[in-house]
Design a protein around this motif. Structure first.
Motif, mmCIF file in Angstrom:
data_model
loop_
_atom_site.group_PDB
_atom_site.id
_atom_site.type_symbol
_atom_site.label_atom_id
_atom_site.label_comp_id
_atom_site.label_asym_id
_atom_site.label_seq_id
_atom_site.Cartn_x
_atom_site.Cartn_y
_atom_site.Cartn_z
ATOM 1 N N THR A 183 39.124 44.903 52.956
ATOM 2 C CA THR A 183 40.530 45.129 53.280
ATOM 3 C C THR A 183 41.350 45.187 51.995
ATOM 4 O O THR A 183 40.885 44.799 50.912
ATOM 5 C CB THR A 183 41.072 44.001 54.171
ATOM 6 O OG1 THR A 183 41.098 42.783 53.408
ATOM 7 C CG2 THR A 183 40.199 43.806 55.409
ATOM 8 N N SER A 184 42.590 45.645 52.125
ATOM 9 C CA SER A 184 43.480 45.648 50.963
ATOM 10 C C SER A 184 43.747 44.225 50.481
ATOM 11 O O SER A 184 43.981 43.994 49.296
ATOM 12 C CB SER A 184 44.794 46.357 51.293
ATOM 13 O OG SER A 184 45.463 45.717 52.368
ATOM 14 N N SER A 185 43.690 43.242 51.381
ATOM 15 C CA SER A 185 43.863 41.843 50.981
ATOM 16 C C SER A 185 42.717 41.397 50.085
ATOM 17 O O SER A 185 42.927 40.655 49.110
ATOM 18 C CB SER A 185 43.942 40.942 52.216
ATOM 19 O OG SER A 185 45.119 41.196 52.955
ATOM 20 N N ASP A 186 41.497 41.827 50.403
ATOM 21 C CA ASP A 186 40.351 41.495 49.547
ATOM 22 C C ASP A 186 40.529 42.091 48.154
ATOM 23 O O ASP A 186 40.245 41.441 47.136
ATOM 24 C CB ASP A 186 39.048 42.032 50.160
ATOM 25 C CG ASP A 186 38.722 41.418 51.506
ATOM 26 O OD1 ASP A 186 39.004 40.218 51.696
ATOM 27 O OD2 ASP A 186 38.167 42.134 52.362
ATOM 28 N N ILE A 187 41.014 43.334 48.101
ATOM 29 C CA ILE A 187 41.219 43.986 46.807
ATOM 30 C C ILE A 187 42.316 43.278 46.019
ATOM 31 O O ILE A 187 42.172 43.004 44.825
ATOM 32 C CB ILE A 187 41.559 45.476 47.010
ATOM 33 C CG1 ILE A 187 40.369 46.211 47.641
ATOM 34 C CG2 ILE A 187 41.957 46.129 45.687
ATOM 35 C CD1 ILE A 187 40.662 47.650 48.024
ATOM 36 N N GLN A 188 43.439 42.958 46.683
ATOM 37 C CA GLN A 188 44.526 42.269 45.993
ATOM 38 C C GLN A 188 44.086 40.908 45.482
ATOM 39 O O GLN A 188 44.399 40.527 44.352
ATOM 40 C CB GLN A 188 45.726 42.117 46.920
ATOM 41 C CG GLN A 188 46.907 41.391 46.299
ATOM 42 C CD GLN A 188 47.481 42.106 45.099
ATOM 43 O OE1 GLN A 188 48.222 43.071 45.235
ATOM 44 N NE2 GLN A 188 47.139 41.645 43.893
ATOM 45 N N SER A 189 43.343 40.167 46.300
ATOM 46 C CA SER A 189 42.869 38.855 45.865
ATOM 47 C C SER A 189 41.963 38.981 44.642
ATOM 48 O O SER A 189 42.027 38.166 43.715
ATOM 49 C CB SER A 189 42.120 38.167 47.009
ATOM 50 O OG SER A 189 41.690 36.876 46.623
ATOM 51 N N THR A 190 41.131 40.016 44.614
ATOM 52 C CA THR A 190 40.252 40.235 43.460
ATOM 53 C C THR A 190 41.059 40.575 42.217
ATOM 54 O O THR A 190 40.740 40.115 41.117
ATOM 55 C CB THR A 190 39.238 41.356 43.758
ATOM 56 O OG1 THR A 190 38.572 41.098 44.990
ATOM 57 C CG2 THR A 190 38.209 41.459 42.649
ATOM 58 N N ILE A 191 42.099 41.389 42.375
ATOM 59 C CA ILE A 191 42.934 41.742 41.220
ATOM 60 C C ILE A 191 43.566 40.493 40.626
ATOM 61 O O ILE A 191 43.573 40.303 39.399
ATOM 62 C CB ILE A 191 44.009 42.774 41.643
ATOM 63 C CG1 ILE A 191 43.348 44.117 41.965
ATOM 64 C CG2 ILE A 191 45.063 42.936 40.540
ATOM 65 C CD1 ILE A 191 44.294 45.159 42.537
ATOM 66 N N TRP A 192 44.105 39.608 41.464
ATOM 67 C CA TRP A 192 44.666 38.363 40.935
ATOM 68 C C TRP A 192 43.596 37.493 40.302
ATOM 69 O O TRP A 192 43.840 36.848 39.274
ATOM 70 C CB TRP A 192 45.382 37.609 42.053
ATOM 71 C CG TRP A 192 46.749 38.136 42.365
ATOM 72 C CD1 TRP A 192 47.628 38.718 41.481
ATOM 73 C CD2 TRP A 192 47.409 38.139 43.637
ATOM 74 N NE1 TRP A 192 48.781 39.084 42.124
ATOM 75 C CE2 TRP A 192 48.691 38.733 43.451
ATOM 76 C CE3 TRP A 192 47.058 37.689 44.904
ATOM 77 C CZ2 TRP A 192 49.598 38.889 44.477
ATOM 78 C CZ3 TRP A 192 47.970 37.849 45.943
ATOM 79 C CH2 TRP A 192 49.219 38.438 45.732
ATOM 80 N N TYR A 222 31.882 40.567 46.102
ATOM 81 C CA TYR A 222 31.276 41.903 45.987
ATOM 82 C C TYR A 222 32.098 42.797 45.061
ATOM 83 O O TYR A 222 31.551 43.447 44.161
ATOM 84 C CB TYR A 222 31.166 42.536 47.376
ATOM 85 C CG TYR A 222 30.746 43.989 47.350
ATOM 86 C CD1 TYR A 222 29.408 44.344 47.209
ATOM 87 C CD2 TYR A 222 31.705 45.000 47.455
ATOM 88 C CE1 TYR A 222 29.031 45.679 47.179
ATOM 89 C CE2 TYR A 222 31.337 46.337 47.424
ATOM 90 C CZ TYR A 222 29.996 46.673 47.287
ATOM 91 O OH TYR A 222 29.633 48.004 47.247
ATOM 92 N N ILE A 223 33.424 42.836 45.269
ATOM 93 C CA ILE A 223 34.282 43.687 44.439
ATOM 94 C C ILE A 223 34.227 43.233 42.981
ATOM 95 O O ILE A 223 34.099 44.046 42.051
ATOM 96 C CB ILE A 223 35.729 43.664 44.962
ATOM 97 C CG1 ILE A 223 35.789 44.168 46.408
ATOM 98 C CG2 ILE A 223 36.642 44.504 44.079
ATOM 99 C CD1 ILE A 223 37.124 43.930 47.090
ATOM 100 N N TRP A 224 34.324 41.924 42.769
ATOM 101 C CA TRP A 224 34.254 41.345 41.417
ATOM 102 C C TRP A 224 32.941 41.729 40.749
ATOM 103 O O TRP A 224 32.929 42.219 39.608
ATOM 104 C CB TRP A 224 34.401 39.829 41.535
ATOM 105 C CG TRP A 224 34.179 39.033 40.290
ATOM 106 C CD1 TRP A 224 32.983 38.780 39.678
ATOM 107 C CD2 TRP A 224 35.180 38.346 39.513
ATOM 108 N NE1 TRP A 224 33.169 37.986 38.575
ATOM 109 C CE2 TRP A 224 34.503 37.705 38.458
ATOM 110 C CE3 TRP A 224 36.556 38.205 39.631
ATOM 111 C CZ2 TRP A 224 35.164 36.936 37.506
ATOM 112 C CZ3 TRP A 224 37.234 37.437 38.682
ATOM 113 C CH2 TRP A 224 36.541 36.810 37.634
#
Length: 284
Positions: A183-192, A222-224
């Motif tokens: 989700t976009s929340s997962d992406i935002q959390s990874t960016i922070w 996973y994104i990280w």
């Protein structure tokens, strides 16, 4: 008598006497046929300079990238967060450059500690391609780990909400096996997790999720992991023209919203597609 040519070779010998006035090179050739060999020599002037090899430079296929980064305006006439929801990105925004208006721009927050307000016209906002901020971190001084913009830029070009994360994932000393649809929340959390100071938003027990819905730590892992696999720590991410593979490249833009509501320390990242802003679109 039948002669069989066995081998032929050429030797090149050059005088190395530094006091030599009339230096010359000697080419010695030896031709052997069965057991009979004949040798001949030939003198010729030595070259005065070493041969110069001119490298062949392949023509750039990324002129659209260069055109975008060199011509993108440093300020906007207006900038507004228009949709503070988490689909298809953390928020969406709009901006105007002269008479041209752009809307529904996918936008992520880079600075967790500062606020920015929706539906406020930030009419003095500064904008920089992420590569400019990497070269001059003072442009966005409140991004704690500015070098991690390399990994963030890779994420915005390769990870989309709706992609499937793969289990299991190892992250900060623990194993996670409940990955799901990103989700976009997962992406935002990874960016922070990437841009905030170590230990602030990158620990399983303290991911920065206060303003996010349903963050899946396995998806963040996973994104990280994918970002650091593609762009190892200390290396640079270079956006290339991927239009021939059906993917439009995106040059992340760092925006510092200022104007009617002064937020000079805030930093947002826009996912801007070259095709939407450049006079030299990326075309296959």
């Amino acid at each position: 008598l039948k002669f069989i040519l066995l081998f032929c070779y050429i030797l090149l010998i050059k005088s190395t006497d530094s006091d030599c006035v009339d230096c010359k090179c000697v080419r010695i050739s030896t031709l052997c046929c069965e057991s009979q060999c004949t040798t001949s020599s030939e003198n010729y002037p030595c070259p005065t300079n070493q041969p110069t090899i001119t490298p062949t430079v392949a023509p750039s296929s990324d002129n659209c990238i260069n055109s975008f980064t060199s011509s993108f305006p440093a300020t906007f006439d207006s900038f507004t967060i228009t949709s503070p929801v988490q689909t298809p990105s953390y928020v969406t925004s709009s901006l105007s450059i002269g008479a041209t208006y752009y809307s529904d721009i996918q936008t992520y927050c880079v600075d967790y500690t500062q606020d920015v307000f929706p539906f406020v016209n930030y009419n003095e906002s500064s904008a920089y391609p992420f590569t400019e901020v990497l070269a001059n971190p003072s442009l966005a001084a409140h991004i704690p780990q500015v070098d991690r913009l390399n990994q963030v830029a890779w994420i915005l070009n390769n990870i989309e909400p709706g992609h499937s994360a793969i289990s299991p994932q190892f992250f900060q000393g623990s194993l996670y096996s409940s990955c799901s649809t990103i989700t976009s929340s997962d992406i935002q959390s990874t960016i922070w997790a990437l841009t905030e100071p170590n230990g602030s938003c990158d620990q399983p027990s303290s991911l920065c999720t206060a303003s996010l819905d349903n963050v899946n730590i396995c998806n963040v892992a996973y994104i990280w992991n994918q970002a650091f696999l593609a762009v190892p720590s200390g290396t640079s991410y270079i956006v290339t023209d991927t239009s021939c593979s059906g993917i439009q490249p995106s040059i992340p833009i760092i925006v510092i919203p200022t104007g009617s509501n002064d937020q000079t320390s805030q930093a947002l990242m826009l996912k801007t597609f070259v095709k939407d802003y450049s006079n030299v679109p990326c075309e296959c």
